[in-house]
Design an enzyme around this catalytic site. Structure first.
Site, PDB file in Angstrom:
ATOM      1  N   GLU A 120       9.688 -29.168   7.864  1.00 13.19           N
ATOM      2  CA  GLU A 120      10.835 -28.501   8.067  1.00 13.19           C
ATOM      3  C   GLU A 120      11.264 -26.957   7.907  1.00 13.19           C
ATOM      4  O   GLU A 120      12.396 -26.621   7.561  1.00 13.19           O
ATOM      5  CB  GLU A 120      11.895 -28.446  10.011  1.00 13.19           C
ATOM      6  CG  GLU A 120      11.007 -28.993  11.051  1.00 13.19           C
ATOM      7  CD  GLU A 120       9.644 -28.710  11.409  1.00 13.19           C
ATOM      8  OE1 GLU A 120       9.439 -26.604  11.014  1.00 13.19           O
ATOM      9  OE2 GLU A 120       8.514 -28.506  12.292  1.00 13.19           O
ATOM     10  N   HIS A 143      18.112 -29.901  13.416  1.00 14.52           N
ATOM     11  CA  HIS A 143      17.050 -30.296  13.628  1.00 14.52           C
ATOM     12  C   HIS A 143      16.589 -30.653  15.020  1.00 14.52           C
ATOM     13  O   HIS A 143      16.881 -32.571  14.227  1.00 14.52           O
ATOM     14  CB  HIS A 143      15.771 -29.405  13.206  1.00 14.52           C
ATOM     15  CG  HIS A 143      14.525 -29.691  13.937  1.00 14.52           C
ATOM     16  ND1 HIS A 143      14.356 -28.912  15.589  1.00 14.52           N
ATOM     17  CD2 HIS A 143      13.371 -30.302  14.200  1.00 14.52           C
ATOM     18  CE1 HIS A 143      13.460 -29.063  15.757  1.00 14.52           C
ATOM     19  NE2 HIS A 143      12.544 -29.945  14.950  1.00 14.52           N
ATOM     20  N   HIS A 145      15.550 -32.844  18.581  1.00 13.77           N
ATOM     21  CA  HIS A 145      14.158 -32.469  20.171  1.00 13.77           C
ATOM     22  C   HIS A 145      15.272 -33.442  21.458  1.00 13.77           C
ATOM     23  O   HIS A 145      15.340 -33.925  22.289  1.00 13.77           O
ATOM     24  CB  HIS A 145      13.323 -33.693  19.882  1.00 13.77           C
ATOM     25  CG  HIS A 145      12.572 -33.189  18.700  1.00 13.77           C
ATOM     26  ND1 HIS A 145      11.593 -33.808  18.274  1.00 13.77           N
ATOM     27  CD2 HIS A 145      12.470 -32.367  18.003  1.00 13.77           C
ATOM     28  CE1 HIS A 145      10.784 -33.797  17.312  1.00 13.77           C
ATOM     29  NE2 HIS A 145      11.524 -32.277  16.686  1.00 13.77           N
ATOM     30  N   GLU A 173      33.222 -26.167  29.139  1.00 12.64           N
ATOM     31  CA  GLU A 173      32.934 -26.397  27.314  1.00 12.64           C
ATOM     32  C   GLU A 173      32.322 -25.310  27.076  1.00 12.64           C
ATOM     33  O   GLU A 173      32.038 -25.107  25.793  1.00 12.64           O
ATOM     34  CB  GLU A 173      32.324 -27.784  27.425  1.00 12.64           C
ATOM     35  CG  GLU A 173      33.324 -28.987  27.847  1.00 12.64           C
ATOM     36  CD  GLU A 173      34.892 -28.630  26.804  1.00 12.64           C
ATOM     37  OE1 GLU A 173      35.667 -28.328  27.409  1.00 12.64           O
ATOM     38  OE2 GLU A 173      34.840 -29.010  25.989  1.00 12.64           O
ATOM     39  N   HIS A 214       9.650 -27.829  22.395  1.00 13.92           N
ATOM     40  CA  HIS A 214       9.474 -27.835  20.794  1.00 13.92           C
ATOM     41  C   HIS A 214      11.487 -28.587  20.918  1.00 13.92           C
ATOM     42  O   HIS A 214      11.491 -29.573  20.697  1.00 13.92           O
ATOM     43  CB  HIS A 214       9.223 -27.649  19.751  1.00 13.92           C
ATOM     44  CG  HIS A 214       9.358 -28.501  18.283  1.00 13.92           C
ATOM     45  ND1 HIS A 214       8.190 -27.942  17.734  1.00 13.92           N
ATOM     46  CD2 HIS A 214      10.809 -28.930  18.207  1.00 13.92           C
ATOM     47  CE1 HIS A 214       8.783 -28.937  16.296  1.00 13.92           C
ATOM     48  NE2 HIS A 214      10.211 -30.112  16.622  1.00 13.92           N
TER      49      HIS A 214
HETATM   50  O1  2HA Z   1       9.745 -33.837  11.556  1.00 15.92           O
HETATM   51  O2  2HA Z   1      10.975 -32.785  14.443  1.00 15.92           O
HETATM   52  O3  2HA Z   1      10.039 -30.487  13.761  1.00 15.92           O
HETATM   53  C1  2HA Z   1       9.696 -33.898  12.600  1.00 15.92           C
HETATM   54  C2  2HA Z   1      10.173 -32.749  13.795  1.00 15.92           C
HETATM   55  C3  2HA Z   1       8.887 -31.561  13.377  1.00 15.92           C
HETATM   56 ZN    ZN Z   2      11.072 -30.736  15.211  1.00  9.29          ZN
END
Ligand code: 2HA
Ligand code: ZN
Length: 273
Positions: A120, A143, A145, A173, A214
């Site tokens: 990414e 980033h 998940h 909050e 995602h």
């Molecule tokens: O690197 O999260 O979006 C793994 C990820 C890809």
């Molecule tokens: Zn990811």
């Protein structure tokens, strides 16, 4: 004169990367090799640890980042597991400088097993460019998940104002921490320049951008601020999902307005008015 350099494994920015990735793993946000972080470093500070004239190898980026030429980042490696970073930073992290051509990364440290930066990388670098335009003190793109954020995105309309409002209504909050709201991208192919460009476009308006089905991107001036943004969205999304299907007593708009006033934040327009 012989130059003595400090041990990079004890550099505050390496320790911060180790701590953040370990926390994210243990919170259950970043399974397997999920998630990535990039952190814009101060050249003078890096020079206390590394000889900046020594490039280990060069890695093509596949896109142009003119505004980042000469800038140095520490970035999580592709395919690497967040749970392993703290035990082996030199294989799981890398320090790269964007070269004079704007399309090559010069490896200064790390990726010791021959690896490279996260898949990414385009989204990270393009987001850095967008955020730096808005805020010269910007430093971090993160980033992740986080489970409830992804679940909430799956069951709610993909409308940024509606999604932001639902979050604000669920936890006092939320409006205080992210008055500027949450941007949303549709489901897209990750790891591409296209999703990078789309993310950066959203980053002109938002510090937080959900990638549908995602995960989420957060940006900020330091690790705590960036982590705290994602953490607050995730906590709030958890409350939303735990109350979904019941009849929750949400925070009324007049209280949201009063919260914004009390904490001196400017809520994203078009939600409470
Ligand atoms: O690197 O999260 O979006 C793994 C990820 C890809
Ligand atoms: Zn990811």
């Amino acid at each position: 004169m012989k130059l003595f350099r400090k041990n990079i494994l004890f550099a505050p920015f390496v320790e911060e990367m180790c701590e953040a990735t370990a926390n994210m793993y243990r919170l259950g946000w970043d399974e397997r090799n999920g998630g990535n972080i990039s952190y814009l470093l101060d050249e003078k500070e890096v020079a206390e640890y590394l000889d900046l004239t020594k490039v280990i190898r060069t890695i093509p980026t596949g896109f142009e980042a003119k505004a980042l030429i000469g800038k140095i980042f520490i970035v999580t490696g592709t395919g690497k597991y967040f749970k392993n970073v703290e035990f082996d930073p030199e294989n799981n992290l890398g320090i790269v400088r964007i070269a004079e051509d704007g399309t090559t990364a010069e490896l200064l440290w790390g990726y010791a097993d021959g690896g490279k930066f996260t898949s990414e990388f385009p989204a990270h670098m393009m987001s850095h460019m967008a955020r730096l335009e808005k805020d010269p003190a910007h430093r971090i793109v993160m980033h992740s998940h986080p489970t409830y954020t992804i679940a909430m995105n799956a069951v709610c309309p993909r409308d940024e104002k509606d999604f932001t409002h639902k979050l604000w209504q669920s936890n006092t909050e939320a409006i205080v921490v992210f008055p500027d709201g949450v941007g949303i991208l549709p489901a897209m192919v990750c790891g591409t320049n296209e999703i990078g460009q789309a993310t950066a476009e959203k980053m002109k308006d938002f510090r937080l951008v959900v990638w549908s089905n995602h995960g989420i991107y957060g940006t900020g001036r330091d690790m705590d601020e960036t982590f705290g943004l994602i953490e607050t969205v995730e906590k709030t999304a958890e409350i939303y999902m735990l109350t979904l299907g019941h009849e929750p007593n949400v925070i009324p708009d007049d209280i949201l307005k009063a919260l914004a006033k009390r904490f001196d934040v400017k809520p994203l327009a078009g939600i409470l008015d």
